[in-house]
Each structure stands twice: as structure tokens, then as C-alpha cells.
Design an enzyme around this catalytic site. Structure first.
Site, PDB file in Angstrom:
ATOM      1  CG  ASP A  68      -5.084  -8.169  -0.812  1.00 43.32           C
ATOM      2  OD1 ASP A  68      -4.003  -8.311  -0.214  1.00 43.32           O
ATOM      3  OD2 ASP A  68      -5.837  -7.204  -0.626  1.00 43.32           O
TER       4      ASP A  68
ATOM      5  CD  GLU B 215      -9.505  -7.893  -1.901  1.00 40.94           C
ATOM      6  OE1 GLU B 215      -8.523  -7.290  -2.361  1.00 40.94           O
ATOM      7  OE2 GLU B 215     -10.311  -7.347  -1.127  1.00 40.94           O
TER       8      GLU B 215
ATOM      9  CB  CYS C 173      -9.883  -2.507  -8.972  1.00 39.43           C
ATOM     10  SG  CYS C 173     -10.289  -3.560  -7.577  1.00 39.43           S
TER      11      CYS C 173
ATOM     12  CG  HIS D  22      -2.126  -0.982   0.859  1.00 39.05           C
ATOM     13  ND1 HIS D  22      -2.160  -2.248   1.365  1.00 39.05           N
ATOM     14  CD2 HIS D  22      -3.205  -0.867   0.042  1.00 39.05           C
ATOM     15  CE1 HIS D  22      -3.233  -2.868   0.893  1.00 39.05           C
ATOM     16  NE2 HIS D  22      -3.886  -2.048   0.085  1.00 39.05           N
TER      17      HIS D  22
END
Ligand code: PEP
Ligand code: MG
Length: 589
Positions: free
Chosen positions: A463, A439, A510, A196
Site C-alpha cells: 500500500d 502504509e 511485511c 490481493h
């Protein structure tokens, strides 16, 4: 230019771009104070700054003593006399000044290191009196650091010019905070391609090189540092020629970006006229402007946990949630905005929310599990979302879903919130599309069943790769095993698309894969018609899509699915992409 020979360090180029600046070293794992290497001619000024801070801290202590005297009486106020004495202790002050001179570092760092040494000595002494002195010292150091301006958070306001943050580790929230100051690049010892922190650096358009073992120890002087986030290179003590070369590369890169911007008005269709919607992933509210600028067909993922991260340690209020969601919807209408409910946990502030420590947080209370476990936090967000749904095409998406129960529990929880809003006579909507992120491998395998419960699904490959390959997306030691083109991943994407198609619901992707121009044709080939990515990636992806035949890539992708290794997929893909080159050369810009 440099006093030492130029040195090139290789790492993982995870956020593209080139930047040049002066290094500020942050050792997040150990300290709260940054280290800023100085040039020889800056030393005297730094010592003067330190002496001034001693005076400011002394005046502050005097004030505290006087107040304590008034409010608590002389006996208790005398404690502060010890602090004042310690602050004037010549041995301590001389040692700090010596360190500034010898190590050519900023005063904050010198105070911090010197105090650390003294504290260790006090710790070794068993006598009670010295333990008290250690506590006094800690207090005095806090006053001094505050007077210097470099405490608690890394305060960069005193530093002039462009700053390159060189860190042992960097949390997403630190990256947000620093990225909004004059930071032009990050060079970090840890990290991975889809961590992240990396995603935030990309959002802020700041180059980041990760996986630079030992870099914080190598940066010891004031020479400029070059960070090339595209090539994964950091240059220490650059020669004048190297500086010139990188400045030129930076200029060409910006030119190329500007040219790509011209694609904005062209439709996002393949050569065989298949429309592929390109949407924006948004982490920080200001990115919405980029989304509009680069022609996004809506927001495919708003990572709402960043609202929390920005407000932390306070929790965002219903009003703050509502204002933000409403402004996003109004800004991009008539296009949709998909708000993903809080995906906190893992490495994103779980401890602060949950007040617990987990052995293995990435497999712990994260995403929808955490929000369902904390209804009092979730309720605030959902009330705001349902109210904002009344103002445009707002869609709600749940992160890290691993079973149908979570979706059903969520729906039951929504009913209670609707009842409350109804009773209050609030303006809200219960008619919003609900989606889930795919995910975790379990969600892929039950995608058919999930598709019966929801209106859309979005594949979160960041993920999905982590959980299917058992590779921590944040760990530089296993970054080479993080392979988006592994046949297992491609097959999972293919099978999820197929489940959505059979159920007749919308499917998008995404994860960061969608923003990779090498991979995008494969995703189209696997049947995806909605790709969501950081706004700045949109033009490059659009250019590529406009040059390919979706039907041809359907065949290519089906062939890729049958291969056995990521290496084989890579080689075959390269061969196929070469064939695209002539068409791309003809496409604007
Ligand atoms: C993903 O996992 O692919 C995703 C888009 O979510 P995040 O990166 O926020 O975990
Ligand atoms: Mg995710």
C-alpha cells in the site's frame, strides 16, 4: 496437438510457477455463469446433459406447482403453468442446442446467452404481457441452470481434470474459493503485482498471469492452456513440443523448491553474523503448515480479514475468531503471531460490510477507519483477540493508520472491552504488544510520534507504494509505474527504520518487497532485521541473506538512497548482485 497454430500471450507474471490445464472462462464483470469450451467429440454428451437438466427442471417445476396448488389454490398455482410451457418451448430449446453445437460451449453458457438474447427482445416490446414473459423466462433459466449445476457461483465440480481459470477479473474471495477446487492456474485480464488476488494466488501456490487484455475472448476451444506465472506467459494451442518443454520446466522448478527446503534447519544470518528473522505472512489458516515447514520465526502478518471473506456473507463469530487465533499461537509457539485487525474495505468486501457504495473505495473507509466506524463488528474480533492473548505470544496490529488519533481511539475502545471481559470473569490478557502498519505516506512522516504510542511497526509496502506513487496496485495499466525500488520508496523505508531505531521499538516489513530476493539485501542494508513474507519465499530469501555482508549492504543501500530514478537504482543493484553470485554458488543447495 492443437487444431490452431500455437499462440503466446504476454502478461504480468505475478504468481510464479508453471501449470497446464483446460480453460474455464469466467466473466465476473458481466455474468455469473462460466464458459467452458468443448472439444468436438464432447458436444453430443453436452446436449444429452442439457436434455437431462430440462427433465430435472421440469420435475422440479411440477413439484412447485403441486405445492402451490395445495397451499395457495389453483388460480395462483397457474402461474407455474406458464413456466412449464416455457421450459418446453421448442424454439428456446433448439436455440440452446444450436449454440452448444455452433460455439462448442457448455450448456450453462448456451442457456445463459440464449436467454439473454430473448430477454433483450422482450425488453424491446412495450406490451405488458411480454414483460411478464421475460420474468417467467428468468425464473425458468434459474431452474435450468440449477439443474445443470452451474449457477450463482462458478461450480466446477462437473469438470474433470486440471482447470485453468481464464477471467476478465477475479476478486480475492473468488480466488480463495476457486483455488481450493481443482484449479491449477489463473490467467486474468486485469490485476497487478501486489493486488490481493495476486497475494491469494501466491498463498495457494497457484501461478497467475495478470494483465492479459482480451484473453477471455481468445480462449475458444478445448486445447490445453499453459500458464507460466514466472515468465508472465500464457500459451494457447500448445504444440506437443511446447507441452513437453513446459512439463520439464515444471519438474525442474519443483526440484529446485525441494532442494531449497533443505535450508530449513540453517540459521538465518548474514555472513557477518547478523541475524535476520524471517517470518510468515498468512492469509488462509492452512498456510500455517507451510510457515512451520519452511522454518518461519513466527507469523509477521495474519490478514484476519480473510476469515471474514471466507465466512461472508455471515460475520465470523467470536468463537470462530478465538479458535483460529488460539490455534495459530499454539501452532507456532514459542514464536509470536501478529494478527492484523480487519483490513476490510478498498477492494475487500467494503460494500457487504458497510452496505454503502464508494466512488473511490481505495481512498475510502478501509482498514482501521472502517473498524472504528463499526464498533459492533470490531468488538467481536477484539474480544476474541484479547482472550486468545492469554494463550501465547499474540500481538495486535492496526492496518492503514494515518494518524495518532486512530491509535488513541483504538486504545480507548480497548479499555471498554477489557471492562466487559473483566466483568464477565473471562480469561483474557490486556498485556499484548500493539503495533501499527506503516502504509500511507502520512504515517511515514509521523513514524517518530507513532513509535511513542506503540510497541512495534511494520512497513506495508504494497500500500505504501500505491499511496505514495498514486498507482492503483490492482490496475494493470499503471503496473509499470509500480516501482518498489523508486528512490522515494527506499527513502521512506529508511526513514521509518530510523524513527523506530530512535524510539527503540521493533520494526519489520511485511509488503511483498520482502519476498523478492533482488530486494531483500537492500532491506537488510537499510537496517531491517525482521522480514515477513509468504512462507514459500523464506528458503530463497534465507539463501541470499546467508551470502551477503550486512555491513557492506548498509553502504550499498545508503548509496542507492542518493540515486534519482528507479532505473538507476535497478542498474546499480544488478551490478552489486552480480558480485554475490560466487558466494551463492557455494551456498547450499
Ligand atoms: C501491505 O500493504 O504491504 C500489506 C502487507 O498489506 P496488504 O497487502 O494486505 O494490503
Ligand atoms: Mg496494506
Amino acid at each position: 496437438m492443437g487444431r490452431t497454430a500455437m499462440q503466446e500471450l504476454a502478461g504480468l507474471g505475478v504468481s510464479p510457477g508453471i501449470a497446464i490445464g483446460r480453460a474455464v472462462c469466467i466473466l465476473c464483470r458481466r455474468d455469473d455463469v462460466y464458459r467452458f469450451p468443448l472439444a468436438a467429440e464432447e458436444i453430443d454428451g453436452e446436449i444429452a446433459r442439457f436434455r437431462e437438466a430440462v427433465e430435472v427442471a421440469a420435475a422440479e417445476l411440477d413439484g412447485i406447482r403441486a405445492r402451490a396448488d395445495r397451499e395457495l389454490g389453483d388460480e395462483l398455482a397457474a402461474v407455474f403453468d406458464a413456466h412449464a410451457v416455457m421450459l418446453r418451448d421448442r424454439t428456446f430449446l433448439d436455440r440452446v442446442e444450436e449454440r452448444i453445437r455452433a460455439e462448442e460451449v457448455n450448456a450453462e453458457w448456451a442457456v445463459h446467452e440464449t436467454a439473454g438474447e430473448l430477454q433483450e427482445r422482450f425488453d424491446r416490446l412495450e406490451v405488458e404481457h411480454f414483460r411478464q414473459r421475460r420474468d417467467d423466462l428468468r425464473d425458468v433459466v434459474l431452474h435450468l441452470l440449477r439443474a445443470l449445476g452451474g449457477i450463482g457461483h462458478h461450480e466446477l465440480s462437473e469438470i474433470e481434470g486440471d482447470v485453468v481459470i481464464v477471467a476478465d477479473d477475479l476478486t480475492p474471495s473468488e480466488a480463495v474459493r476457486l483455488g481450493r477446487e481443482r484449479v491449477v492456474a489463473f490467467a486474468v485480464e486485469t490485476g497487478g503485482r501486489t493486488s490481493h488476488t495476486t497475494i491469494i494466488a501466491r498463498s495457494l501456490n497457484i501461478p497467475l498471469v495478470a494483465g492479459l487484455a482480451g484473453v477471455t475472448r481468445q480462449v475458444t476451444d478445448a486445447d490445453p492452456v499453459i500458464v507460466d506465472g514466472s515468465e508472465g506467459r500464457v500459451v494457447l494451442h500448445p504444440t506437443d513440443a511446447a507441452l513437453l518443454d513446459y512439463r520439464e520446466r515444471r519438474r525442474l522448478r519443483r526440484l529446485h523448491e525441494d532442494e531449497l527446503g533443505r535450508l530449513r534447519s540453517l540459521p538465518s544470518v548474514t555472513r557477518d553474523r547478523i541475524a535476520v528473522e524471517l517470518l510468515a505472512n498468512i492469509d488462509l489458516p492452512e498456510e500455517i503448515e507451510d510457515a512451520v515447514r519452511f522454518g518461519a520465526a513466527g507469523v509477521g502478518l495474519y490478514r484476519s480479514e480473510f476469515l471474514y471473506i471466507e465466512k461472508s456473507p455471515a460475520l465470523p463469530t467470536e468463537r470462530e475468531h478465538f479458535d483460529l487465533y488460539r490455534s495459530l499461537v499454539e501452532r507456532v509457539q514459542p514464536h509470536p503471531v501478529i494478527v492484523r485487525t480487519y483490513d476490510l474495505g478498498g477492494r475487500k468486501l467494503a460494500r457487504e460490510v458497510m452496505d454503502t457504495r464508494e466512488e473511490n473505495p481505495v481512498l475510502g473507509l478501509r482498514g482501521v477507519r472502517l473498524t472504528l466506524a463499526r464498533p459492533e463488528i470490531f468488538r467481536v474480533q477484539l474480544r476474541a483477540l484479547f482472550r486468545a492473548c492469554a494463550f501465547g505470544d499474540l500481538r495486535v496490529m492496526l492496518p492503514l493508520v494515518s494518524g495518532l488519533e486512530e491509535v488513541r481511539e483504538f486504545k480507548a475502545f480497548c479499555e471498554k472491552i477489557f471492562d466487559d471481559l473483566e466483568a464477565e470473569g473471562a480469561r483474557y490478557s490486556r498485556e499484548f504488544p500493539l503495533g501499527v502498519m506503516i502504509e500511507v505516506p502520512a504515517a511515514v512522516l509521523i513514524a517518530g510520534e507513532l513509535a511513542q504510542e506503540v510497541d512495534f511497526m511494520s512497513i506495508g509496502t504494497n500500500d505504501l507504494i500505491q499511496y505514495s506513487m498514486a498507482v492503483d496496485r490492482n490496475n494493470e495499466h499503471v503496473a509499470h509505474l509500480y516501482r518498489p525500488l523508486h528512490p522515494a520508496i527506499l527513502r521512506m523505508i529508511g526513514s521509518t527504520v530510523e524513527s523506530a531505531r530512535r524510539a527503540g521499538i521493533e520494526i519489520s516489513i511485511c509488503g511483498e518487497m520482502a519476498a523478492d530476493p533482488r530486494v531483500a539485501p537492500v532491506l537488510v542494508g537499510l537496517g531491517l532485521r525482521n522480514l515477513s513474507m509468504r512462507p514459500r519465499a523464506i528458503p530463497e530469501i534465507k539463501r541470499r541473506l546467508r551470502c551477503l555482508e550486512a555491513s557492506e549492504w548498509g553502504e550499498i543501500s545508503r548509496r542507492l538512497l542518493t540515486l534519482g530514478t528507479a532505473g538507476e537504482v535497478d542498474r546499480e543493484l544488478d551490478r552489486q548482485l552480480e558480485a554475490l553470485a560466487p558466494a551463492e554458488a557455494a551456498e547450499a543447495p
